[in-house]
Motif scaffolding. Structure first.
Motif, mmCIF file in Angstrom:
data_model
loop_
_atom_site.group_PDB
_atom_site.id
_atom_site.type_symbol
_atom_site.label_atom_id
_atom_site.label_comp_id
_atom_site.label_asym_id
_atom_site.label_seq_id
_atom_site.Cartn_x
_atom_site.Cartn_y
_atom_site.Cartn_z
ATOM 1 N N GLY A 113 -2.811 -8.943 -47.642
ATOM 2 C CA GLY A 113 -2.011 -7.769 -47.975
ATOM 3 C C GLY A 113 -0.686 -7.785 -47.252
ATOM 4 N N THR A 114 0.214 -6.951 -47.691
ATOM 5 C CA THR A 114 1.551 -6.879 -47.089
ATOM 6 C C THR A 114 1.490 -6.168 -45.746
ATOM 7 O OG1 THR A 114 2.603 -6.830 -49.268
ATOM 8 C CG2 THR A 114 3.910 -6.055 -47.398
ATOM 9 N N ARG A 115 1.938 -6.842 -44.732
ATOM 10 C CA ARG A 115 2.078 -6.273 -43.394
ATOM 11 C C ARG A 115 3.379 -6.853 -42.835
ATOM 12 N NH1 ARG A 115 -1.604 -3.962 -45.295
ATOM 13 N NH2 ARG A 115 -3.560 -3.283 -44.337
ATOM 14 N N ASN A 116 4.487 -6.255 -43.211
ATOM 15 C CA ASN A 116 5.792 -6.857 -42.915
ATOM 16 C C ASN A 116 6.579 -6.120 -41.851
ATOM 17 O OD1 ASN A 116 6.423 -4.592 -44.364
ATOM 18 N ND2 ASN A 116 7.257 -5.679 -46.144
ATOM 19 N N GLY A 117 5.915 -5.249 -41.075
ATOM 20 C CA GLY A 117 6.606 -4.538 -40.023
ATOM 21 C C GLY A 117 6.865 -5.410 -38.809
ATOM 22 N N SER A 118 7.585 -4.849 -37.866
ATOM 23 C CA SER A 118 7.861 -5.540 -36.605
ATOM 24 C C SER A 118 6.860 -5.050 -35.574
ATOM 25 C CB SER A 118 9.292 -5.237 -36.142
ATOM 26 O OG SER A 118 9.558 -5.868 -34.906
ATOM 27 N N TYR A 119 5.945 -5.931 -35.190
ATOM 28 C CA TYR A 119 4.823 -5.525 -34.344
ATOM 29 C C TYR A 119 4.988 -6.061 -32.927
ATOM 30 C CZ TYR A 119 3.064 -4.662 -39.004
ATOM 31 O OH TYR A 119 2.943 -4.239 -40.292
ATOM 32 N N ASP A 120 6.022 -5.606 -32.254
ATOM 33 C CA ASP A 120 6.288 -6.058 -30.892
ATOM 34 C C ASP A 120 5.526 -5.174 -29.915
ATOM 35 O OD1 ASP A 120 8.028 -7.846 -32.012
ATOM 36 O OD2 ASP A 120 9.783 -6.577 -31.729
ATOM 37 N N GLY A 121 4.581 -5.760 -29.198
ATOM 38 C CA GLY A 121 3.816 -5.001 -28.217
ATOM 39 C C GLY A 121 4.537 -4.953 -26.881
ATOM 40 N N ASN A 122 4.654 -3.765 -26.317
ATOM 41 C CA ASN A 122 5.324 -3.625 -25.027
ATOM 42 C C ASN A 122 4.372 -3.775 -23.856
ATOM 43 O OD1 ASN A 122 7.842 -3.127 -26.179
ATOM 44 N ND2 ASN A 122 7.359 -0.959 -26.482
ATOM 45 N N GLN A 123 3.079 -3.845 -24.147
ATOM 46 C CA GLN A 123 2.097 -4.002 -23.090
ATOM 47 C C GLN A 123 1.521 -5.409 -23.112
ATOM 48 O OE1 GLN A 123 1.719 -1.576 -20.833
ATOM 49 N NE2 GLN A 123 3.312 -0.516 -22.005
ATOM 50 N N SER A 124 0.781 -5.733 -22.071
ATOM 51 C CA SER A 124 0.231 -7.078 -21.952
ATOM 52 C C SER A 124 -0.837 -7.329 -23.014
ATOM 53 C CB SER A 124 -0.365 -7.280 -20.562
ATOM 54 O OG SER A 124 -1.350 -6.304 -20.302
ATOM 55 N N LEU A 125 -0.980 -8.593 -23.359
ATOM 56 C CA LEU A 125 -1.992 -9.029 -24.309
ATOM 57 C C LEU A 125 -3.343 -9.118 -23.606
ATOM 58 C CD1 LEU A 125 -2.760 -10.360 -27.077
ATOM 59 C CD2 LEU A 125 -2.170 -12.536 -26.011
ATOM 60 N N LYS A 126 -4.396 -8.650 -24.293
ATOM 61 C CA LYS A 126 -5.723 -8.665 -23.697
ATOM 62 C C LYS A 126 -6.743 -9.225 -24.678
ATOM 63 C CE LYS A 126 -4.568 -4.795 -20.743
ATOM 64 N NZ LYS A 126 -3.135 -4.798 -21.153
ATOM 65 N N PHE A 127 -7.644 -10.045 -24.175
ATOM 66 C CA PHE A 127 -8.771 -10.551 -24.950
ATOM 67 C C PHE A 127 -10.032 -9.938 -24.357
ATOM 68 C CE2 PHE A 127 -5.476 -13.768 -25.255
ATOM 69 C CZ PHE A 127 -5.409 -13.986 -26.619
ATOM 70 N N GLY A 128 -10.728 -9.125 -25.152
ATOM 71 C CA GLY A 128 -11.963 -8.515 -24.700
ATOM 72 C C GLY A 128 -11.875 -7.044 -24.392
ATOM 73 N N ALA A 129 -10.690 -6.430 -24.515
ATOM 74 C CA ALA A 129 -10.565 -4.996 -24.234
ATOM 75 C C ALA A 129 -9.288 -4.455 -24.841
ATOM 76 C CB ALA A 129 -10.570 -4.731 -22.730
ATOM 77 N N TRP A 130 -9.287 -3.148 -25.024
ATOM 78 C CA TRP A 130 -8.091 -2.439 -25.461
ATOM 79 C C TRP A 130 -7.664 -1.539 -24.315
ATOM 80 C CZ3 TRP A 130 -8.122 2.347 -29.112
ATOM 81 C CH2 TRP A 130 -6.811 2.724 -29.412
#
Length: 270
Positions: A179-196
């Protein structure tokens, strides 16, 4: 010089003009093997495990508990390489969940980058065995994948790939969403694997937690998957498009042997 159909050469260390085999450098469990060398931190009880792994000798294990805020995860704080704007990217990993009821939450985050303004990208695994991913560009645009039932204690390859504004999600190489997901998805927080770990009033707050194993985590600035495919069951390659590569295992150094074997299956002058 020889002109052969199939030729084999052994390049010795003192062979002028040839580069000798230089061995393999040692690397730690948390070392980013991409050329970006991001700093990766294990929070809580996240450890490397050799008991259950998909590829190689180890994987990352997250037990869903841990000290402090009560969960375990991997964190990459220097996230500038993952701010892809409206460009192409791929996030992928092998995932093995051991308990869909960990922490008592109704879903568990596999990987996530987010901030208080709802910007970011995430993948979550619900208690009912369904998968969901979401994009945030000022507000969340969630996509629940209900046609595929995931089981605990089983390895799956997850891949979220975007090409020219079209996002595709693959489970074990099978496309389950496009599907179309063409926004700008810049995260200002750190990347995490295993938690939000969203931010509220300037402080991180507890998010959902994952209980299980992850192996071969890779982020790329290109769309690696644009159609159905067979996921690699060998170690992911580290190329010019690789922005993060985690293997979940330590690698011992291999000494320089002083020679390099090169096989060329072609008809060419060498």
């Amino acid at each position: 010089a020889f002109n052969l159909t199939d030729d084999f050469f052994d390049h010795f260390q003192d062979d002028s003009g040839w580069v000798a085999y230089n061995g393999v450098a040692a690397s730690g469990v948390l070392e980013d093997l991409s050329s970006n060398s991001h700093t990766v931190t294990a929070v809580g009880a996240t450890v490397s495990s050799t008991a259950i792994k998909k590829i190689g000798t180890g994987s990352f294990f997250m037990d869903g508990s841990g000290a402090g805020n009560g969960n375990t995860y991997l964190q990459v704080t220097d996230h500038a390489d993952f701010d892809f704007g409206t460009g192409d990217f791929t996030i992928e990993s092998w995932v093995y969940q051991t308990s869909s009821a960990s922490g008592g939450a109704n879903y568990h985050v596999v990987w996530h980058t987010s901030d208080a303004d709802q910007h970011g990208i995430g993948c979550i695994w619900h208690n009912d065995g369904t998968l969901e991913f979401h994009f945030g560009n000022g507000s969340w645009n969630n996509q629940r994948i209900t046609g595929t039932q995931l089981n605990d204690n089983q390895w799956y390859h997850f891949a979220l790939s975007r090409e020219s504004g079209t996002a595709r999600f693959y489970i074990d190489g099978v496309e389950v969403f496009s599907g179309t997901r063409n926004g700008s998805y810049d995260g200002n927080q750190s990347l995490k694997f295993g938690a939000w770990r969203p931010v509220a009033n300037g402080a991180e707050i507890l998010g959902e937690t994952f209980h299980g194993y992850m192996d071969e985590i890779r982020i790329s600035d290109t769309a690696r998957y644009t159609s159905a495919c067979t996921p690699s069951t060998t170690q992911f390659i580290n190329d010019s498009n690789t922005k993060l590569l985690l293997r979940g295992e330590a690698v011992s150094a291999v000494a320089n042997t002083g020679s390099e074997n090169v096989y060329r299956a072609s008809d060419e002058y060498v």
